[in-house]
Design an enzyme around this catalytic site. Structure first.
Site, PDB file in Angstrom:
ATOM      1  N   GLY A  35       0.815  -1.204   0.000  1.00 35.61           N
ATOM      2  CA  GLY A  35       0.000   0.000   0.000  1.00 35.61           C
ATOM      3  C   GLY A  35       0.852   1.258   0.000  1.00 35.61           C
ATOM      4  O   GLY A  35       2.059   1.236  -0.260  1.00 35.61           O
ATOM      5  N   SER A  47       0.838  -8.987   0.965  1.00 36.34           N
ATOM      6  CA  SER A  47      -0.148 -10.005   0.619  1.00 36.34           C
ATOM      7  C   SER A  47      -0.849  -9.610  -0.667  1.00 36.34           C
ATOM      8  O   SER A  47      -1.261  -8.458  -0.819  1.00 36.34           O
ATOM      9  CB  SER A  47      -1.159 -10.155   1.749  1.00 36.34           C
ATOM     10  OG  SER A  47      -0.499 -10.460   2.969  1.00 36.34           O
ATOM     11  N   LYS A  67      -5.338  20.426  -4.170  1.00 39.54           N
ATOM     12  CA  LYS A  67      -6.076  20.731  -2.945  1.00 39.54           C
ATOM     13  C   LYS A  67      -5.459  21.997  -2.346  1.00 39.54           C
ATOM     14  O   LYS A  67      -4.317  21.994  -1.921  1.00 39.54           O
ATOM     15  CB  LYS A  67      -5.970  19.571  -1.950  1.00 39.54           C
ATOM     16  CG  LYS A  67      -6.517  19.899  -0.563  1.00 39.54           C
ATOM     17  CD  LYS A  67      -6.220  18.775   0.411  1.00 39.54           C
ATOM     18  CE  LYS A  67      -6.633  19.153   1.821  1.00 39.54           C
ATOM     19  NZ  LYS A  67      -6.298  18.087   2.787  1.00 39.54           N
ATOM     20  N   LEU A 112      -0.913   2.991   9.232  1.00 37.93           N
ATOM     21  CA  LEU A 112      -2.027   2.621  10.097  1.00 37.93           C
ATOM     22  C   LEU A 112      -1.623   1.676  11.216  1.00 37.93           C
ATOM     23  O   LEU A 112      -2.308   1.595  12.236  1.00 37.93           O
ATOM     24  CB  LEU A 112      -3.138   1.970   9.262  1.00 37.93           C
ATOM     25  CG  LEU A 112      -3.751   2.823   8.153  1.00 37.93           C
ATOM     26  CD1 LEU A 112      -4.813   2.033   7.405  1.00 37.93           C
ATOM     27  CD2 LEU A 112      -4.326   4.112   8.704  1.00 37.93           C
TER      28      LEU A 112
END
Length: 529
Positions: A21, A46, A86, A343
């Site tokens: 990720g 994974s 942004k 995370l």
């Protein structure tokens, strides 16, 4: 960082990142760039573990602290990840509407504001207006540009105002994976089955489903909320802070958009709802969105239904990602020879886009305090101290969005007003704000702020940030900054600064392309799916 060609026998030779990720691949590419062939970087992920896609909005230091370090220009990486701009966060209906007001909003723009005699501009704003004019439109150049949906860059790509980015996090991971593998990062697709510890409690190796035993000097846990190494193998406790911030769940989806008809908003939106808020992250062809809510006040099915009604989409045909998250941080982000990043280390709801900010902060500090095989406690302790401060400072700022709410129309908002646990640090910041004093240490100039990357991850939220949020919610200081009461000549000088800002707003409105116009040219639209 190690720059000599002669290396100690105790120097780290092998780093194993478990989990891919955004967190995994940002870490892999950063360390590969920082240490080159001296350190072998392996990433094992994974192949079928779903990735959390809430990290699609960022803060402005991403280019400076990450992409510039890799040597990848903004226009280059944006093309590969459906990147968009942004320029702020726009908060809609976060305060109780005044009589006849209806919808209300305020911006939290980016950038270092001017200061006069060491006092930041919002203090002059309050002294002069007592809050009758909005602080965002008075002190920043950006709000009128965002109302007009202008890009924050000129047509040639030169930056006009400070900005961050929106992007597809999965495309970022794919882009960095290819970039890293071309430069020597070893990539393994497999599942973690077990971790073996040595006599000192360090991780000696991991075992995979396909029978591999992988050893390393340093292990990095990027396994997300599961914390398979840091929490499971090493039993490091996670400090739950759900009493500081109530939201614990989200439902999210990609919503199609008509860019040619509607243009592309150059900001993230946060729409306050009955039991939380809905984000909107515009990109080419779609926008990412999700309802962040507190499960104590709303069920998952209710959240999904309310979310789909908000965007007027068919719930039965909408592919919803249902997420339950943990708010808080590990007691220590680095334990023994394992560092948690992303995370697996810490999480705050994405109200101010702190997810990728935490990743860049962690990899910057890891490279700065990179150990030898002896895992020097002083380096580890300093790293943990920096991560703890960075997280807690961000937690305080996010909490400020809720603590002084004037909304009283649902149990969720009442609970935020009366039941949240407050740290001593946020109490102190609010006391300083009410007394008219600076909330955060003030760099003497914009040049000084950017003189060191350390400033990017320490006291990131300036007085300008707190003034935007607190005054936007209707909370004002109880008095002016003491300096301004005794220096009317400097106050008069500030009037010229405010006038100059208005002039700059008008000049930029005339010069900047629309956000859609610029992004359409950048992406050459036809190649996007």
């Amino acid at each position: 960082m190690q720059t000599t060609t002669s290396r100690s026998p105790q120097a780290i030779e092998n780093v194993l990142i478990v989990g891919g990720g955004t967190a995994g691949w940002m870490t892999a590419t950063y360390l590969n760039k920082a240490f080159g062939p001296q350190v072998k970087v392996t990433l094992m992920e994974s192949p079928s573990v779903p990735r959390i896609g809430v990290g699609e909005a960022t803060v402005p230091n991403l280019q400076r602290t990450f992409w510039d370090f890799l040597g990848i220009p903004e226009r280059e990486w944006m093309k590969e990840v459906n990147g968009a701009f942004k320029t702020a966060v726009r908060f809609v209906n976060w305060r109780k509407p005044k009589s006849g007001e209806g919808v209300n909003h305020f911006y939290h723009p980016f950038g270092i504001l001017p200061n006069l005699e060491g006092v930041l501009l919002p203090h002059y704003w309050y002294h002069l207006t007592r809050g009758t004019d909005p602080v965002d439109y008075s002190c920043f150049r950006e709000p009128p540009l965002m109302d007009a949906k202008k890009a924050p860059v000129y047509r040639d790509g030169t930056s006009a105002v400070p900005h961050a980015w929106h992007f597809d996090a999965h495309l970022v991971a794919k882009f960095l994976s290819n970039w890293g593998k071309e430069r020597g990062v070893v990539h393994i697709l497999d599942y973690l089955e077990n971790a073996t510890l040595d006599e000192q409690g360090n991780i000696a190796s991991i075992q995979t489903r396909n029978g591999l035993t992988l050893e390393a000097d340093l292990f990095i846990d990027c396994t997300g909320f599961r914390g398979l190494l840091i929490n499971k193998a090493l039993n490091e406790p996670f400090i739950d802070m759900n009493d500081h911030l109530l939201c614990d769940s989200a439902v999210a989806a990609a919503i199609p958009s008509n860019d040619e008809r509607d243009d592309i908003e150059p900001f993230t939106s946060a729409f306050a709802q009955e039991a939380g808020w809905i984000w909107k992250i515009p990109m080419m062809g779609r926008f990412g969105s999700g309802y962040v809510y507190c499960s104590q006040f709303l069920s998952e099915d209710e959240a999904a239904t309310n979310f789909c009604k908000f965007w007027n989409v068919d719930e039965s045909k909408t592919n919803l990602n249902r997420i339950r998250f943990r708010t808080g941080r590990n007691r220590r982000a680095w334990v023994k020879n394992c560092v948690s990043i992303g995370l697996s280390s810490c999480f705050l709801e994405p109200l101010e886009s702190t997810g990728i900010y935490f990743i860049t902060g962690a990899i910057y500090q890891l490279a700065k305090y990179f150990p030898s095989k002896q895992m020097e406690p002083a380096l580890r302790d300093k790293f943990n101290e920096e991560i703890e401060y960075m997280y807690d400072d961000c937690r305080d700022f996010i909490q400020a969005h809720y603590l002084i709410t004037t909304r009283d129309d649902s149990p969720f908002w009442l609970a935020n007003k009366h039941e949240l646990t407050m740290s001593d640090s946020i109490k102190n910041k609010l006391e300083l704000y009410k007394a008219g004093l600076p909330v955060s240490p003030l760099p003497s100039s914009e040049k000084d702020y950017y003189a060191s990357l350390d400033n990017e991850f320490h006291n990131f939220w300036t007085d300008g940030s707190y003034y935007c949020i607190l005054s936007g919610l209707g909370c004002f200081p109880e008095q002016s900054h003491p300096y301004l009461r005794d220096h009317p000549e400097t106050v008069r000088e500030s009037v010229e600064v405010f006038t100059k800002i208005k002039e700059q707003q008008q000049e930029l409105l005339e010069e900047l392309p629309s956000n859609y116009e610029y992004l359409r040219q950048l992406h050459k639209v036809d190649h996007l799916v």
